[in-house]
Design a protein around this motif. Structure first.
Motif, PDB file in Angstrom:
ATOM      1  N   GLY A  87      46.768  40.799  46.555  1.00  0.00           N
ATOM      2  CA  GLY A  87      45.480  40.545  45.580  1.00  0.00           C
ATOM      3  C   GLY A  87      45.114  39.170  45.972  1.00  0.00           C
ATOM      4  N   VAL A  88      43.929  39.133  45.703  1.00  0.00           N
ATOM      5  CA  VAL A  88      42.859  37.858  46.073  1.00  0.00           C
ATOM      6  C   VAL A  88      43.803  36.451  45.411  1.00  0.00           C
ATOM      7  N   ASN A  89      43.527  35.657  45.984  1.00  0.00           N
ATOM      8  CA  ASN A  89      44.127  34.328  45.374  1.00  0.00           C
ATOM      9  C   ASN A  89      43.787  33.950  43.967  1.00  0.00           C
ATOM     10  N   GLY A  90      44.554  33.484  43.000  1.00  0.00           N
ATOM     11  CA  GLY A  90      44.224  33.123  41.940  1.00  0.00           C
ATOM     12  C   GLY A  90      44.387  34.216  40.736  1.00  0.00           C
ATOM     13  N   THR A  91      44.661  35.693  41.416  1.00  0.00           N
ATOM     14  CA  THR A  91      44.895  36.765  40.380  1.00  0.00           C
ATOM     15  C   THR A  91      46.120  36.614  39.519  1.00  0.00           C
ATOM     16  N   GLY A  92      46.898  36.062  39.806  1.00  0.00           N
ATOM     17  CA  GLY A  92      48.154  36.195  39.344  1.00  0.00           C
ATOM     18  C   GLY A  92      49.396  36.580  40.058  1.00  0.00           C
ATOM     19  N   LYS A  93      49.325  36.735  41.193  1.00  0.00           N
ATOM     20  CA  LYS A  93      50.698  37.328  41.977  1.00  0.00           C
ATOM     21  C   LYS A  93      51.675  36.582  41.777  1.00  0.00           C
ATOM     22  N   THR A  94      51.848  35.232  42.119  1.00  0.00           N
ATOM     23  CA  THR A  94      53.229  34.632  41.851  1.00  0.00           C
ATOM     24  C   THR A  94      53.543  34.654  40.428  1.00  0.00           C
ATOM     25  N   THR A  95      52.661  34.275  39.638  1.00  0.00           N
ATOM     26  CA  THR A  95      53.165  34.438  38.155  1.00  0.00           C
ATOM     27  C   THR A  95      53.660  35.735  37.806  1.00  0.00           C
ATOM     28  N   SER A  96      52.962  37.026  38.078  1.00  0.00           N
ATOM     29  CA  SER A  96      53.708  38.211  37.841  1.00  0.00           C
ATOM     30  C   SER A  96      54.961  38.341  38.459  1.00  0.00           C
ATOM     31  N   GLY A  98      57.273  36.235  39.133  1.00  0.00           N
ATOM     32  CA  GLY A  98      58.096  35.523  38.462  1.00  0.00           C
ATOM     33  C   GLY A  98      58.537  36.210  37.009  1.00  0.00           C
ATOM     34  N   LYS A  99      57.348  36.354  36.293  1.00  0.00           N
ATOM     35  CA  LYS A  99      57.453  37.174  35.063  1.00  0.00           C
ATOM     36  C   LYS A  99      58.305  38.379  35.096  1.00  0.00           C
ATOM     37  N   LEU A 100      58.002  39.365  36.085  1.00  0.00           N
ATOM     38  CA  LEU A 100      58.599  40.483  36.258  1.00  0.00           C
ATOM     39  C   LEU A 100      60.220  40.091  36.691  1.00  0.00           C
ATOM     40  N   ASP A 125      56.575  26.891  47.040  1.00  0.00           N
ATOM     41  CA  ASP A 125      57.432  26.023  45.876  1.00  0.00           C
ATOM     42  C   ASP A 125      57.057  26.803  44.602  1.00  0.00           C
ATOM     43  N   GLN A 126      56.125  27.090  44.368  1.00  0.00           N
ATOM     44  CA  GLN A 126      55.582  27.876  43.409  1.00  0.00           C
ATOM     45  C   GLN A 126      56.493  28.950  42.929  1.00  0.00           C
ATOM     46  N   ALA A 127      56.646  30.112  44.081  1.00  0.00           N
ATOM     47  CA  ALA A 127      57.574  31.191  43.865  1.00  0.00           C
ATOM     48  C   ALA A 127      58.887  30.590  43.499  1.00  0.00           C
ATOM     49  N   LEU A 232      47.464  44.155  35.947  1.00  0.00           N
ATOM     50  CA  LEU A 232      46.400  43.618  35.232  1.00  0.00           C
ATOM     51  C   LEU A 232      46.809  42.270  34.514  1.00  0.00           C
ATOM     52  N   THR A 233      46.456  41.195  35.168  1.00  0.00           N
ATOM     53  CA  THR A 233      46.553  39.888  34.452  1.00  0.00           C
ATOM     54  C   THR A 233      45.712  39.324  33.617  1.00  0.00           C
ATOM     55  N   LYS A 234      45.985  38.303  32.865  1.00  0.00           N
ATOM     56  CA  LYS A 234      44.880  37.714  32.034  1.00  0.00           C
ATOM     57  C   LYS A 234      44.108  38.390  31.013  1.00  0.00           C
ATOM     58  N   LEU A 235      44.805  39.657  30.510  1.00  0.00           N
ATOM     59  CA  LEU A 235      44.107  40.139  29.150  1.00  0.00           C
ATOM     60  C   LEU A 235      44.069  39.369  28.195  1.00  0.00           C
ATOM     61  N   ASP A 236      44.898  38.362  28.014  1.00  0.00           N
ATOM     62  CA  ASP A 236      44.756  37.714  26.924  1.00  0.00           C
ATOM     63  C   ASP A 236      43.553  36.900  26.880  1.00  0.00           C
ATOM     64  N   GLY A 237      42.848  36.813  28.072  1.00  0.00           N
ATOM     65  CA  GLY A 237      41.711  35.837  28.089  1.00  0.00           C
ATOM     66  C   GLY A 237      40.387  36.575  27.966  1.00  0.00           C
ATOM     67  N   ILE A 258      51.084  44.616  32.561  1.00  0.00           N
ATOM     68  CA  ILE A 258      49.726  44.006  32.116  1.00  0.00           C
ATOM     69  C   ILE A 258      50.221  42.500  31.705  1.00  0.00           C
ATOM     70  N   GLY A 259      49.560  41.580  32.279  1.00  0.00           N
ATOM     71  CA  GLY A 259      49.818  40.189  31.964  1.00  0.00           C
ATOM     72  C   GLY A 259      49.013  39.674  30.724  1.00  0.00           C
ATOM     73  N   LEU A 260      49.821  38.938  29.753  1.00  0.00           N
ATOM     74  CA  LEU A 260      49.094  38.595  28.589  1.00  0.00           C
ATOM     75  C   LEU A 260      49.471  37.180  28.275  1.00  0.00           C
ATOM     76  N   GLY A 261      49.482  36.177  29.378  1.00  0.00           N
ATOM     77  CA  GLY A 261      49.598  34.969  29.021  1.00  0.00           C
ATOM     78  C   GLY A 261      50.459  34.261  30.302  1.00  0.00           C
ATOM     79  N   GLU A 262      50.700  33.127  30.122  1.00  0.00           N
ATOM     80  CA  GLU A 262      51.220  32.128  31.368  1.00  0.00           C
ATOM     81  C   GLU A 262      52.659  32.031  31.190  1.00  0.00           C
ATOM     82  N   SER A 263      53.318  32.505  30.016  1.00  0.00           N
ATOM     83  CA  SER A 263      54.763  32.068  29.925  1.00  0.00           C
ATOM     84  C   SER A 263      55.668  33.295  30.515  1.00  0.00           C
TER      85      SER A 263
HETATM   86  N1  LIG Z   1      46.287  33.356  30.614  1.00  0.00           N
HETATM   87  C1  LIG Z   1      46.878  33.981  31.451  1.00  0.00           C
HETATM   88  N2  LIG Z   1      47.035  33.428  32.864  1.00  0.00           N
HETATM   89  C2  LIG Z   1      47.605  34.048  33.857  1.00  0.00           C
HETATM   90  C3  LIG Z   1      48.183  35.179  33.716  1.00  0.00           C
HETATM   91  N3  LIG Z   1      48.757  35.440  35.016  1.00  0.00           N
HETATM   92  C4  LIG Z   1      48.807  34.295  35.744  1.00  0.00           C
HETATM   93  N4  LIG Z   1      47.999  33.246  35.096  1.00  0.00           N
HETATM   94  C5  LIG Z   1      47.508  32.084  35.588  1.00  0.00           C
HETATM   95  O1  LIG Z   1      46.444  32.321  36.810  1.00  0.00           O
HETATM   96  C6  LIG Z   1      46.673  31.372  37.547  1.00  0.00           C
HETATM   97  C7  LIG Z   1      46.859  31.853  39.122  1.00  0.00           C
HETATM   98  O2  LIG Z   1      48.210  32.294  39.001  1.00  0.00           O
HETATM   99  P1  LIG Z   1      49.037  32.582  40.241  1.00  0.00           P
HETATM  100  O3  LIG Z   1      50.187  33.421  40.067  1.00  0.00           O
HETATM  101  O4  LIG Z   1      49.261  31.341  41.019  1.00  0.00           O
HETATM  102  O5  LIG Z   1      48.008  33.423  41.327  1.00  0.00           O
HETATM  103  P2  LIG Z   1      48.057  33.889  42.858  1.00  0.00           P
HETATM  104  O6  LIG Z   1      47.282  33.076  43.606  1.00  0.00           O
HETATM  105  O7  LIG Z   1      47.673  35.368  42.842  1.00  0.00           O
HETATM  106  O8  LIG Z   1      49.577  33.761  43.263  1.00  0.00           O
HETATM  107  C8  LIG Z   1      47.931  30.249  36.990  1.00  0.00           C
HETATM  108  O9  LIG Z   1      47.435  29.205  36.380  1.00  0.00           O
HETATM  109  C9  LIG Z   1      48.589  31.136  36.143  1.00  0.00           C
HETATM  110  O10 LIG Z   1      49.254  30.583  35.083  1.00  0.00           O
HETATM  111  C10 LIG Z   1      48.002  35.806  32.514  1.00  0.00           C
HETATM  112  O11 LIG Z   1      48.408  37.050  32.520  1.00  0.00           O
HETATM  113  N5  LIG Z   1      47.428  35.095  31.534  1.00  0.00           N
END
Ligand SMILES: Nc1nc2c(ncn2[C@@H]2O[C@H](COP(=O)(O)OP(=O)(O)O)[C@@H](O)[C@H]2O)c(=O)[nH]1
Ligand SMILES: [Mg+2]
Length: 281
Positions: A87-96, A98-100, A125-127, A232-237, A258-263
């Motif tokens: 996916g594109v930068n910033g969409t939430g790959k690394t976070t997803s 980690g959460k999974l 490092d983030q991963a 699909l991430t950031k559905l909380d926002g 689905i991603g619903l937050g940053e935790s």
């Molecule tokens: N609110 C919210 N923020 C998210 C979610 N998933 C990712 N983020 C935030 O989106 C930003 C980019 O996430 P990152 O995993 O680094 O994206 P990557 O570039 O695709 O790897 C970070 O600040 C995350 O905390 C989500 O489901 N909800």
């Protein structure tokens, strides 16, 4: 969440003709997108409802039918079940990833995170930090190593250690002349070589808050990669949520998570029936 999409189910107007106009407006406001809004309206019209209750029922059934995947998601019998996240930068790959990893670790799976976004040290490092937070193994090569060889070595290592699940974090942008799609295609090929079978999943991670813009991204990735599902991430926002519908309908890919937050614990397996129930209640 999804206030706008929920409003699609409440009507002020009495005449069905007026109702349909109101419905069209609300669908667009909820970010369902023109194509999907049109398709929904046509479905409603085709069934010639005479009351707003009937309109609601047709909407509910159609949305559920569209969102229901052909097959439920599950781990494949052959270990390690390997998932590439693109996916594109910033969409939430690394976070997803980690959460999974945290979710499946909690379920007792042996999980490995592979950091294949090797062009930026900060990305690796983030991963790694996410893997530590989830309490799972982490693999990545030396800085600037070839991402495809990191994928190959990571999978080999996972096979040797009896790992159940391998989650591969990839780059969303390259700081070189190499095309991202070519690099990702190479990773898919190399993963297949290491596994001796196709990669179990290639998930496209989309940011729901980007609305219809994320669909353009989806089509680009679809053109190059054997995607198996959406995250699909950031559905909380977002108050809209209509992108859930258009992303599934216009890509034909099942929405899996689905991603619903940053935790750590804010990732859910997508349940279409529960989603639709929440919209109408
Ligand atoms: N609110 C919210 N923020 C998210 C979610 N998933 C990712 N983020 C935030 O989106 C930003 C980019 O996430 P990152 O995993 O680094 O994206 P990557 O570039 O695709 O790897 C970070 O600040 C995350 O905390 C989500 O489901 N909800
Ligand atoms: Mg990342």
């Amino acid at each position: 969440m999804f206030e706008k999409l929920r409003q699609v189910f409440s009507f002020q107007k009495k005449e069905v003709k007026d109702l349909l106009l109101e419905l069209e407006e609300k669908l667009i406001e909820a970010d369902v997108g023109w194509m999907t809004a049109e398709a929904l309206l046509n479905r409603v019209k085709a069934e010639a409802p005479s009351t707003s209750e009937q309109v609601s029922i047709i909407l509910k059934n159609t949305i559920l039918e569209w969102l229901q995947p052909k097959e439920p998601w599950g781990f494949k019998p052959l270990k390690p079940h390997t998932i590439l996240f693109v996916g594109v930068n910033g969409t939430g790959k690394t976070t997803s990833v980690g959460k999974l990893a945290a979710l499946w670790r909690k379920e007792g799976k042996q999980v490995m995170v592979v950091g294949a976004d090797t062009f930026r040290a900060a990305a690796v490092d983030q991963a790694r930090i996410w893997a530590e937070r989830a309490g799972v193994e982490f693999y990545s090569g030396a800085s600037q190593s070839d991402p495809a060889s990191v994928v190959f070595d990571g999978i080999q290592k996972a096979k040797n250690s009896g790992t159940d699940v391998v989650l591969i974090d990839t780059a969303g942008r390259l700081h070189t002349q190499i095309s991202l799609m070519d690099e990702l295609k190479k990773m898919v090929r190399v993963a297949e070589k290491a596994l001796g079978r196709p990669t179990d999943d290639v998930f496209l991670v989309l940011d729901a808050s980007l609305g219809q813009n994320s669909l353009a991204q989806a089509l680009q990735f679809m053109a190059h990669l054997p995607l198996t599902g959406l995250v699909l991430t950031k559905l909380d926002g977002t108050s809209k949520g209509g992108v859930v519908l258009s992303a599934v309908r216009e890509t034909g890919l099942p929405l899996r998570f689905i991603g619903l937050g940053e935790s750590k614990d804010s990732m859910q397996i997508f349940n279409p029936a529960r989603f639709v129930q929440k919209l109408v209640e």
